[in-house]
Design an enzyme around this catalytic site. Structure first.
Site, PDB file in Angstrom:
ATOM      1  N   CYS A   1      86.377 -13.897  49.325  1.00  0.00           N
ATOM      2  CA  CYS A   1      87.219 -15.045  49.056  1.00  0.00           C
ATOM      3  C   CYS A   1      86.778 -16.194  49.968  1.00  0.00           C
ATOM      4  CB  CYS A   1      88.707 -14.817  49.295  1.00  0.00           C
ATOM      5  SG  CYS A   1      89.386 -13.510  48.274  1.00  0.00           S
TER       6      CYS A   1
ATOM      7  N   ARG B   1      81.356 -16.425  47.713  1.00  0.00           N
ATOM      8  CA  ARG B   1      82.213 -15.467  48.412  1.00  0.00           C
ATOM      9  C   ARG B   1      83.140 -14.707  47.469  1.00  0.00           C
ATOM     10  NH1 ARG B   1      82.280 -16.630  53.911  1.00  0.00           N
ATOM     11  NH2 ARG B   1      84.170 -15.408  54.136  1.00  0.00           N
TER      12      ARG B   1
ATOM     13  N   TRP C   1      87.819 -13.132  45.306  1.00  0.00           N
ATOM     14  CA  TRP C   1      87.200 -11.860  44.957  1.00  0.00           C
ATOM     15  C   TRP C   1      88.341 -10.851  45.012  1.00  0.00           C
ATOM     16  CZ3 TRP C   1      86.292  -6.960  47.090  1.00  0.00           C
ATOM     17  CH2 TRP C   1      85.272  -6.222  46.477  1.00  0.00           C
TER      18      TRP C   1
ATOM     19  N   ASN D   1      92.003 -15.396  52.925  1.00  0.00           N
ATOM     20  CA  ASN D   1      90.786 -14.585  52.849  1.00  0.00           C
ATOM     21  C   ASN D   1      90.985 -13.397  53.768  1.00  0.00           C
ATOM     22  OD1 ASN D   1      88.153 -13.558  52.867  1.00  0.00           O
ATOM     23  ND2 ASN D   1      87.531 -14.961  54.489  1.00  0.00           N
ATOM     24  N   GLY D   2      90.940 -12.193  53.199  1.00  0.00           N
ATOM     25  CA  GLY D   2      91.118 -10.990  54.017  1.00  0.00           C
ATOM     26  C   GLY D   2      92.004  -9.996  53.307  1.00  0.00           C
TER      27      GLY D   2
ATOM     28  N   GLU E   1      65.479  -0.708  49.084  1.00  0.00           N
ATOM     29  CA  GLU E   1      65.856  -2.112  48.933  1.00  0.00           C
ATOM     30  C   GLU E   1      65.500  -2.605  47.525  1.00  0.00           C
ATOM     31  OE1 GLU E   1      67.710  -4.082  50.254  1.00  0.00           O
ATOM     32  OE2 GLU E   1      67.071  -6.079  49.677  1.00  0.00           O
TER      33      GLU E   1
ATOM     34  N   LYS F   1      68.124  -4.153  44.851  1.00  0.00           N
ATOM     35  CA  LYS F   1      67.924  -5.516  44.329  1.00  0.00           C
ATOM     36  C   LYS F   1      67.985  -5.513  42.799  1.00  0.00           C
ATOM     37  CE  LYS F   1      68.242  -7.636  46.742  1.00  0.00           C
ATOM     38  NZ  LYS F   1      68.699  -7.890  48.028  1.00  0.00           N
TER      39      LYS F   1
ATOM     40  N   GLU G   1      71.632  -4.637  41.558  1.00  0.00           N
ATOM     41  CA  GLU G   1      72.725  -5.591  41.775  1.00  0.00           C
ATOM     42  C   GLU G   1      72.610  -6.831  40.911  1.00  0.00           C
ATOM     43  OE1 GLU G   1      73.231  -6.775  45.902  1.00  0.00           O
ATOM     44  OE2 GLU G   1      71.102  -7.014  46.196  1.00  0.00           O
TER      45      GLU G   1
ATOM     46  N   HIS H   1      61.824  17.911  43.359  1.00  0.00           N
ATOM     47  CA  HIS H   1      62.905  18.835  43.686  1.00  0.00           C
ATOM     48  C   HIS H   1      64.159  18.556  42.863  1.00  0.00           C
ATOM     49  CE1 HIS H   1      60.503  20.589  46.781  1.00  0.00           C
ATOM     50  NE2 HIS H   1      60.243  19.385  47.278  1.00  0.00           N
TER      51      HIS H   1
ATOM     52  N   LYS I   1      79.208 -12.056  48.520  1.00  0.00           N
ATOM     53  CA  LYS I   1      78.174 -12.069  49.558  1.00  0.00           C
ATOM     54  C   LYS I   1      78.694 -11.617  50.913  1.00  0.00           C
ATOM     55  CE  LYS I   1      74.183 -14.406  51.102  1.00  0.00           C
ATOM     56  NZ  LYS I   1      73.358 -13.262  50.664  1.00  0.00           N
TER      57      LYS I   1
HETATM   58  C1  G6P Z   1      77.023  -7.426  50.608  1.00  0.00           C
HETATM   59  C2  G6P Z   1      75.851  -8.180  50.013  1.00  0.00           C
HETATM   60  C3  G6P Z   1      74.540  -7.492  50.379  1.00  0.00           C
HETATM   61  C4  G6P Z   1      74.441  -7.358  51.891  1.00  0.00           C
HETATM   62  C5  G6P Z   1      75.633  -6.588  52.461  1.00  0.00           C
HETATM   63  C6  G6P Z   1      75.665  -6.668  53.982  1.00  0.00           C
HETATM   64  O1  G6P Z   1      77.215  -6.237  49.944  1.00  0.00           O
HETATM   65  O2  G6P Z   1      75.977  -8.266  48.619  1.00  0.00           O
HETATM   66  O3  G6P Z   1      73.445  -8.269  49.910  1.00  0.00           O
HETATM   67  O4  G6P Z   1      73.253  -6.711  52.235  1.00  0.00           O
HETATM   68  O5  G6P Z   1      76.855  -7.183  51.997  1.00  0.00           O
HETATM   69  O6  G6P Z   1      75.904  -8.001  54.332  1.00  0.00           O
HETATM   70  P1  G6P Z   1      75.614  -8.616  55.736  1.00  0.00           P
HETATM   71  O7  G6P Z   1      76.121 -10.012  55.632  1.00  0.00           O
HETATM   72  O8  G6P Z   1      76.360  -7.795  56.739  1.00  0.00           O
HETATM   73  O9  G6P Z   1      74.134  -8.550  55.962  1.00  0.00           O
END
Ligand code: G6P
Length: 610
Positions: free
Chosen positions: A2, A27, A75, A99-100, A483, A487, A490, A506, A605
């Site tokens: 948020c 956010r 969010w 926010n929270g 990673e 990527k 997501e 396995h 994010k």
């Molecule tokens: C969210 C984002 C990811 C990120 C993760 C950790 O899930 O979508 O892309 O890697 O948070 O975020 P940070 O800000 O702690 O790196």
């Protein structure tokens, strides 16, 4: 998650709300709303959807020029995305955005309902509004009621609040969630993130835990817990409004992929001394600090945790320091032994991730020294860690991280070199090789890989026809595969799994069918033979193989359907070139599928809930 914003001053508040909210959308973006005060009347316009939906609603319910307002982009946590759950929420004299998460909202809600409060939404935020209103009812003072109410709340919050009867004033408070105040030529602002305020001003103050603030067009007063008032000590941000704009790119993610050349250099150059050796003294870290480290626990979430896996490899290989990587949300439930000489390294782009913050606090409570590798300056994690190393990636707006992850990895690599050099495991020449490679070879390799757009597009054209994709690799390439899979998942919503190449046989190999895409990464020469055997195993079962590998390998013609060649000027260059390729493949895939690349569904994010 948020995003919140507030303004009071001499200009019209509504365009400011809209502009700021459009930046804050990263956010959370499932509903949006504003509350504006004009002639002592508070008007709320809110709806499910994104900023465009609010613009439409404002056409039917216009808010006349006003000089004081708060806004929110959501969010969803408590209660699904809907008009009624959208913020701001109003109870009695209190209108607020939040926010929270208020963890004890259920108990609070029942006791307030017993007093006759009629709740209209399913949110914890409306409960916070009711509680502050209840306190205001008997205290008749905004600051005192905020203070009393937050005493009763458990959880994390940043509130922007309007009180009926206090025209032209915005109140705010934070605990756990971020909140920035700012001062412009036409008034005072608050926001979850400074990027939202860059179009208006550069002067900011990062509000501290439990500080209450009272903004009016004439000034900003911070009220401390003992009731004393102080004026914020404004700082000037180095961020520019352009840094939070797309700058001609079709998506923030694409812009940020391209920015990695520069970001990689910025992340390491301040930490290389005039002799070309690693030197973190500008971060307040001297050689003695590195010498004392006997074991490292890396704690992070998502891509930051994946960057930690790259760091682990370097810390163990170069510096010979036993290193373990933990998913932050699991850290407290299975806390590791933290013997004398342990260092907990938390990694976070946003500096606000709740799980990472909780792990950091756990480490501190247990007396273990902490170091944060963090991008966003003056954030909670950056502030609370004993030491911090900023990654200097600049604002990252796309939800899927690229330059954030890349610079976390460059910084960890340099930390490994610093420890190795300080403890005599690397001589000057080898340490210098690493720093020069990070400084020169890595950006050059990134530059080279940026030119392979057509090849990434071709690979993506194949991926979009499949529901499942596998990334495989050994050693550091397994970490990169994790990673890569994240990527792709997501942003394109294609199911993708990362497997240690040798582990496929396995169990998972049973999922390989004719046509299944398997992408193998090979940045390590010594491991190619073995990875190649695994590629043959899947190819003989019909998999379509893309190989992302060093250009200096002799690859049999029948090994792969498509080969992406990685420069081999140095180990560092090869690894970071592979990172560029995996990000770009995910981007091209999502683009072909028409996905909302910068704002993938269900994600945010900055994840400020546990
Ligand atoms: C969210 C984002 C990811 C990120 C993760 C950790 O899930 O979508 O892309 O890697 O948070 O975020 P940070 O800000 O702690 O790196």
């Amino acid at each position: 998650m948020c995003g919140i914003i507030g303004y009071t001053g001499t200009a019209n508040a509504i365009p400011k709300m809209m502009k700021g909210l459009s930046v804050l959308e990263y956010r959370g973006y499932d509903s949006v709303g504003i509350a504006a005060e004009r002639d002592s009347q508070i008007q709320i316009v809110k709806c499910k959807g994104r900023i465009g939906a609010l613009e439409e609603k404002l056409r039917d319910h216009p808010i006349e020029d006003c000089h004081c307002a708060i806004g929110h982009t959501r969010w969803a946590t408590h209660g699904g995305p809907s008009d009624k759950n959208a913020h701001p929420h109003r109870i009695g004299a209190v209108t607020l955005v939040h926010n929270g998460i208020i963890e004890n909202y259920k108990d609070l809600r029942s006791s307030l309902a017993a007093k006759g409060v009629n709740f209209l939404s399913e949110t914890d935020t409306e409960v916070a509004a009711a509680l502050i209103n209840d306190c205001f009812f008997h205290l008749s003072d905004p600051v005192a009621s905020i203070r009393e109410a937050i005493e009763m709340m458990k959880g994390a919050f940043a509130f922007g609040i309007l009180f009926e009867g206090y025209p032209g004033e915005v109140f705010a408070v934070r605990r756990g969630s971020p909140l920035i105040l700012a001062h412009g030529s036409d008034g005072y602002y608050l926001a979850s993130d400074m990027t939202a305020l860059l179009p208006f001003t550069k002067e900011y103050y990062a509000l501290k835990e439990n500080q209450i603030v009272r903004l009016s067009s004439g000034g900003a007063k911070i009220i401390l817990s003992d009731g004393s008032k102080v004026t914020p000590e404004w700082k000037i941000t180095t961020m520019t409004p352009e840094s939070a704009q797309k700058g001609g790119y079709s998506h923030f993610m694409l812009k940020e992929i391209h920015e990695q050349r520069e970001a990689a250099v910025k992340s390491v150059s301040p930490r290389i001394d005039k002799n070309g050796l690693p030197d973190f003294s500008s971060d307040g870290i001297d050689k003695d600090f590195w010498k004392k480290i006997k074991a490292i626990q890396i704690v992070a979430c998502g891509s930051a945790m994946h960057a930690g896996l790259v760091g682990q490899r370097m810390l163990e290989d170069l510096a010979k320091v036993p290193t373990t990587v933990h998913i932050a949300s699991e850290f407290r439930y299975h806390p590791p032994m933290l013997p004398e000489g342990s260092l907990v390294v938390v990694i976070s782009q946003s500096g606000e991730t709740a799980d990472t913050l909780a792990a950091l606090r756990y480490a501190k409570e247990n007396g273990v020294p902490t170091l944060a590798v963090v991008n966003a300056v003056e954030t909670t994690i950056a502030r609370e860690a004993d030491r911090r190393i900023y990654t200097f990636a600049g604002p990252e707006i796309a939800v899927a991280t690229t330059k954030g992850y890349c610079t976390q990895a460059t910084v960890l690599w340099l930390i490994a070199a610093a420890i190795a050099h300080t403890t005599g495991k690397l001589d000057d020449a080898r340490a210098r090789n690493i720093t020069q490679s990070l400084l020169k070879d890595v950006p050059a390799a990134i530059e080279k890989m940026l030119k392979l757009e057509n090849q990434y597009h071709k690979i993506a054209r194949n991926l979009i026809n499949h529901e499942h994709v596998f990334y495989i690799g050994r050693g550091i390439d397994y970490a990169l595969s994790m990673e890569a899979a994240l990527k792709l998942k997501e942003i394109s919503y294609i199911h993708c799994e990362a497997y240690a190449a040798g582990e496929l046989k396995h169990g998972t190999i049973s999922l390989i069918e004719p046509g299944t895409p398997v992408i193998a990464i090979c940045t390590e020469k010594e491991l190619f033979e073995k990875t190649e055997s695994n590629i043959r195993e899947v190819r003989s079962r019909g998999a379509q193989v893309t190989l992302i590998c060093r250009e200096d390998l002799a690859i049999p013609a029948d090994s792969a359907d498509e080969i992406v060649s990685l420069p081999t000027d140095s180990d560092e260059a090869t690894v970071f070139a592979a990172i560029l390729a995996i990000q770009y493949i995910a981007y091209e895939t999502a683009l072909l599928l028409g996905c909302d690349i910068d704002r993938p569904r269900n994600l945010a994010k900055s994840v400020t809930v546990e």
